[in-house]
Motif scaffolding. Sequence first.
Motif, PDB file in Angstrom:
ATOM      1  N   LEU A   1       0.848  -1.200   0.000  1.00  0.00           N
ATOM      2  CA  LEU A   1       0.000   0.000   0.000  1.00  0.00           C
ATOM      3  C   LEU A   1       0.879   1.244   0.000  1.00  0.00           C
ATOM      4  CD1 LEU A   1      -2.688  -0.797   2.743  1.00  0.00           C
ATOM      5  CD2 LEU A   1      -3.069  -0.726   0.271  1.00  0.00           C
ATOM      6  N   PRO A   2       0.416   2.323  -0.637  1.00  0.00           N
ATOM      7  CA  PRO A   2       1.072   3.612  -0.409  1.00  0.00           C
ATOM      8  C   PRO A   2       0.963   3.973   1.072  1.00  0.00           C
ATOM      9  CG  PRO A   2      -0.412   3.723  -2.292  1.00  0.00           C
ATOM     10  CD  PRO A   2      -0.678   2.419  -1.611  1.00  0.00           C
ATOM     11  N   THR A   3       1.960   4.656   1.586  1.00  0.00           N
ATOM     12  CA  THR A   3       1.967   4.973   3.021  1.00  0.00           C
ATOM     13  C   THR A   3       0.702   5.702   3.449  1.00  0.00           C
ATOM     14  OG1 THR A   3       4.378   5.104   2.995  1.00  0.00           O
ATOM     15  CG2 THR A   3       3.244   6.143   4.844  1.00  0.00           C
ATOM     16  N   ASP A   4       0.247   6.638   2.638  1.00  0.00           N
ATOM     17  CA  ASP A   4      -0.929   7.428   3.010  1.00  0.00           C
ATOM     18  C   ASP A   4      -2.229   6.649   2.880  1.00  0.00           C
ATOM     19  OD1 ASP A   4       0.472   9.754   3.645  1.00  0.00           O
ATOM     20  OD2 ASP A   4       0.589  10.354   1.546  1.00  0.00           O
ATOM     21  N   ALA A   5      -2.174   5.404   2.375  1.00  0.00           N
ATOM     22  CA  ALA A   5      -3.384   4.590   2.242  1.00  0.00           C
ATOM     23  C   ALA A   5      -3.550   3.603   3.381  1.00  0.00           C
ATOM     24  CB  ALA A   5      -3.369   3.832   0.907  1.00  0.00           C
ATOM     25  N   VAL A   6      -2.514   3.436   4.199  1.00  0.00           N
ATOM     26  CA  VAL A   6      -2.546   2.390   5.219  1.00  0.00           C
ATOM     27  C   VAL A   6      -3.692   2.595   6.199  1.00  0.00           C
ATOM     28  CG1 VAL A   6      -1.290   1.370   7.156  1.00  0.00           C
ATOM     29  CG2 VAL A   6      -0.092   1.890   5.030  1.00  0.00           C
TER      30      VAL A   6
ATOM     31  N   ARG B   1      -3.772   7.619  -6.782  1.00  0.00           N
ATOM     32  CA  ARG B   1      -4.974   7.953  -6.016  1.00  0.00           C
ATOM     33  C   ARG B   1      -4.614   8.669  -4.716  1.00  0.00           C
ATOM     34  NH1 ARG B   1      -8.609   3.286  -3.417  1.00  0.00           N
ATOM     35  NH2 ARG B   1      -8.421   2.412  -5.542  1.00  0.00           N
ATOM     36  N   TYR B   2      -3.534   8.238  -4.065  1.00  0.00           N
ATOM     37  CA  TYR B   2      -3.187   8.799  -2.759  1.00  0.00           C
ATOM     38  C   TYR B   2      -2.019   9.778  -2.827  1.00  0.00           C
ATOM     39  CZ  TYR B   2      -6.213   5.260  -0.729  1.00  0.00           C
ATOM     40  OH  TYR B   2      -7.301   4.480  -0.394  1.00  0.00           O
ATOM     41  N   ALA B   3      -1.618  10.174  -4.052  1.00  0.00           N
ATOM     42  CA  ALA B   3      -0.447  11.048  -4.184  1.00  0.00           C
ATOM     43  C   ALA B   3      -0.650  12.396  -3.509  1.00  0.00           C
ATOM     44  CB  ALA B   3      -0.109  11.243  -5.659  1.00  0.00           C
ATOM     45  N   GLY B   4      -1.855  12.949  -3.579  1.00  0.00           N
ATOM     46  CA  GLY B   4      -2.100  14.270  -3.012  1.00  0.00           C
ATOM     47  C   GLY B   4      -2.707  14.239  -1.629  1.00  0.00           C
ATOM     48  N   ASP B   5      -2.826  13.072  -1.035  1.00  0.00           N
ATOM     49  CA  ASP B   5      -3.467  12.956   0.280  1.00  0.00           C
ATOM     50  C   ASP B   5      -2.422  13.012   1.394  1.00  0.00           C
ATOM     51  OD1 ASP B   5      -5.787  12.660  -1.076  1.00  0.00           O
ATOM     52  OD2 ASP B   5      -5.989  10.503  -0.750  1.00  0.00           O
ATOM     53  N   PHE B   6      -2.850  13.506   2.538  1.00  0.00           N
ATOM     54  CA  PHE B   6      -2.042  13.394   3.743  1.00  0.00           C
ATOM     55  C   PHE B   6      -2.821  12.572   4.742  1.00  0.00           C
ATOM     56  CE2 PHE B   6      -1.267  14.968   8.118  1.00  0.00           C
ATOM     57  CZ  PHE B   6      -0.008  14.412   8.274  1.00  0.00           C
ATOM     58  N   ASP B   7      -2.323  11.404   5.015  1.00  0.00           N
ATOM     59  CA  ASP B   7      -2.955  10.519   5.984  1.00  0.00           C
ATOM     60  C   ASP B   7      -1.910  10.199   7.046  1.00  0.00           C
ATOM     61  OD1 ASP B   7      -4.770   8.889   7.225  1.00  0.00           O
ATOM     62  OD2 ASP B   7      -4.294   7.133   6.023  1.00  0.00           O
ATOM     63  N   PRO B   8      -2.044  10.729   8.256  1.00  0.00           N
ATOM     64  CA  PRO B   8      -1.028  10.464   9.282  1.00  0.00           C
ATOM     65  C   PRO B   8      -0.852   8.970   9.513  1.00  0.00           C
ATOM     66  CG  PRO B   8      -2.565  12.164  10.010  1.00  0.00           C
ATOM     67  CD  PRO B   8      -3.142  11.573   8.762  1.00  0.00           C
ATOM     68  N   LEU B   9       0.308   8.607   9.985  1.00  0.00           N
ATOM     69  CA  LEU B   9       0.583   7.207  10.283  1.00  0.00           C
ATOM     70  C   LEU B   9      -0.460   6.665  11.254  1.00  0.00           C
ATOM     71  CD1 LEU B   9       4.462   7.282  10.848  1.00  0.00           C
ATOM     72  CD2 LEU B   9       3.225   6.730   8.747  1.00  0.00           C
ATOM     73  N   THR B  10      -0.743   5.393  11.133  1.00  0.00           N
ATOM     74  CA  THR B  10      -1.652   4.767  12.083  1.00  0.00           C
ATOM     75  C   THR B  10      -1.022   4.760  13.469  1.00  0.00           C
ATOM     76  OG1 THR B  10      -0.753   2.555  11.699  1.00  0.00           O
ATOM     77  CG2 THR B  10      -2.541   3.296  10.243  1.00  0.00           C
ATOM     78  N   THR B  11      -1.850   4.523  14.470  1.00  0.00           N
ATOM     79  CA  THR B  11      -1.334   4.505  15.837  1.00  0.00           C
ATOM     80  C   THR B  11      -0.248   3.452  16.000  1.00  0.00           C
ATOM     81  OG1 THR B  11      -3.455   5.284  16.698  1.00  0.00           O
ATOM     82  CG2 THR B  11      -1.966   4.228  18.261  1.00  0.00           C
ATOM     83  N   ARG B  12      -0.435   2.289  15.352  1.00  0.00           N
ATOM     84  CA  ARG B  12       0.582   1.233  15.427  1.00  0.00           C
ATOM     85  C   ARG B  12       1.914   1.731  14.879  1.00  0.00           C
ATOM     86  NH1 ARG B  12      -3.696  -0.630  12.536  1.00  0.00           N
ATOM     87  NH2 ARG B  12      -5.128  -2.148  13.447  1.00  0.00           N
ATOM     88  N   GLU B  13       1.864   2.354  13.674  1.00  0.00           N
ATOM     89  CA  GLU B  13       3.085   2.853  13.050  1.00  0.00           C
ATOM     90  C   GLU B  13       3.692   3.992  13.852  1.00  0.00           C
ATOM     91  OE1 GLU B  13       2.792   2.604   8.368  1.00  0.00           O
ATOM     92  OE2 GLU B  13       0.948   3.448   9.209  1.00  0.00           O
ATOM     93  N   LEU B  14       2.839   4.857  14.399  1.00  0.00           N
ATOM     94  CA  LEU B  14       3.325   5.996  15.176  1.00  0.00           C
ATOM     95  C   LEU B  14       4.126   5.529  16.387  1.00  0.00           C
ATOM     96  CD1 LEU B  14       3.089   9.168  15.439  1.00  0.00           C
ATOM     97  CD2 LEU B  14       1.266   8.699  17.101  1.00  0.00           C
ATOM     98  N   LYS B  15       3.581   4.578  17.130  1.00  0.00           N
ATOM     99  CA  LYS B  15       4.273   4.076  18.308  1.00  0.00           C
ATOM    100  C   LYS B  15       5.557   3.360  17.921  1.00  0.00           C
ATOM    101  CE  LYS B  15       1.797   2.450  21.723  1.00  0.00           C
ATOM    102  NZ  LYS B  15       0.809   1.684  22.528  1.00  0.00           N
ATOM    103  N   SER B  16       5.511   2.615  16.826  1.00  0.00           N
ATOM    104  CA  SER B  16       6.707   1.908  16.380  1.00  0.00           C
ATOM    105  C   SER B  16       7.796   2.887  15.958  1.00  0.00           C
ATOM    106  CB  SER B  16       6.349   0.977  15.214  1.00  0.00           C
ATOM    107  OG  SER B  16       7.501   0.333  14.719  1.00  0.00           O
TER     108      SER B  16
END
Length: 418
Positions: free
Chosen positions: A45-50, A86-101
């Motif tokens: 997945l693109p990072t912003d799609a996770v 599709r997700y090139a222009g989106d900003f989707d913060p990291l998920t909580t799992r990724e953030l903590k990691s």
Amino acid sequence: MRLVRILVDEGDRGEIVDVLEGENVDYVISGENATGDAVLIEFPLPTDAVGEILGRLDEAGYEDTYTVISQVESARTPNAETLMERYAGDFDPLTTRELKSKARDMSNDWRSFLVLMVLAAWIATAGLLSDSPAVVVGSMVIAPIVGPALTAGVGAVTGDREMLAASIRLQAGGLVVAIVGAAAIAAVIRWGMFAQPDLALGSIELIGVRVAPTLFAVVVGLCAGAAAAFGLTTKGPMSLIGVMIAAALIPTAAATGIAIAWRDPVIASGTLVLLVITLVAINLAGVAVLFVLGYRPERSLLKGRPAVGTVLVAALLVSAVALTGVATASQLSHERTVNQVVDAELAERENVTAVAVRSEYGDLSAFTGPETVTVVASYTGNGDPPSHLAADLEDRLDDRTDREVTVRVRFQEYQTAS
């Protein structure tokens, strides 16, 4: 790009596959687990799609029992380019799992953390005493303070008490060790006669700008904490943001250690108050940014009966925030008054303009104690500069403030071509 691996019960397999196919996500089913009642599905997945895709899977009934998210350089699948666009222009913060990691990956073990803090403090001490900005910048590069500063915010917004407590301990311990290390090396420098024992620390510019809290210092702390928290939620690197966090803390901690070695309680108290205020600003800004971005506790920090240690730490934190808030408000109000008085006085004089105005404490009190105001002014007139400017400024400040103020004026003379 991210590679996501999830373990799905055989009964939920159809719903999960339907979601992935509906989102044009390419996947493979790589095998069954030991009991044979679940399968492992992996998909890039693109990072912003996770966050969005995992949210869809949760809605479809996926139980988050086994989820692995790893970083990959690239992925070549039938729909990879379509998803990227599709997700090139989106900003989707990291998920909580990724953030903590990601936050944990930035943290050192406590031994290496303390060693690096001492080395950074030693380098900063050498840079401050030699008035070398380049050396001070070098100390910021190696200081690992950004890790604990960020894990505190992550622990607070995700409800991870262990992470929050460990971060607070590391931040406090690291800065105490940095101050002690700076004081030790500064004492060696002083008593070894590698610097003048009666050196006026306030005359060193890199120390003089850190002798008291200022609006600029608060702004730097808030912006550094906010930038670090925002950067943590993205897929970008954190190295330069880490330097900014260290820039707000390490030189000030070194200045405190130097003042202790030189037995200067005025500068020691001023720099220490500035250090605490900056640290609080960084942490509060980090928590605020993460909260605004939508991160919420998975469990309450106060769930269950809090331990005595937790209560004491919370009380100390509240006291520190309250104390630094009052000290900051008091100092910033006084600083504004000083600038207004200097501006009004110099407006009445020809050929004199202000270059810099600096306030510093006159004793250990940050609230009502005596204070020294140093005004650096430029003079472009003929003859000698005005001789009573310091006395006139002091009279005006005595009328406007309830503090005992001593004013010093230093002129920089310029020649103007006719």
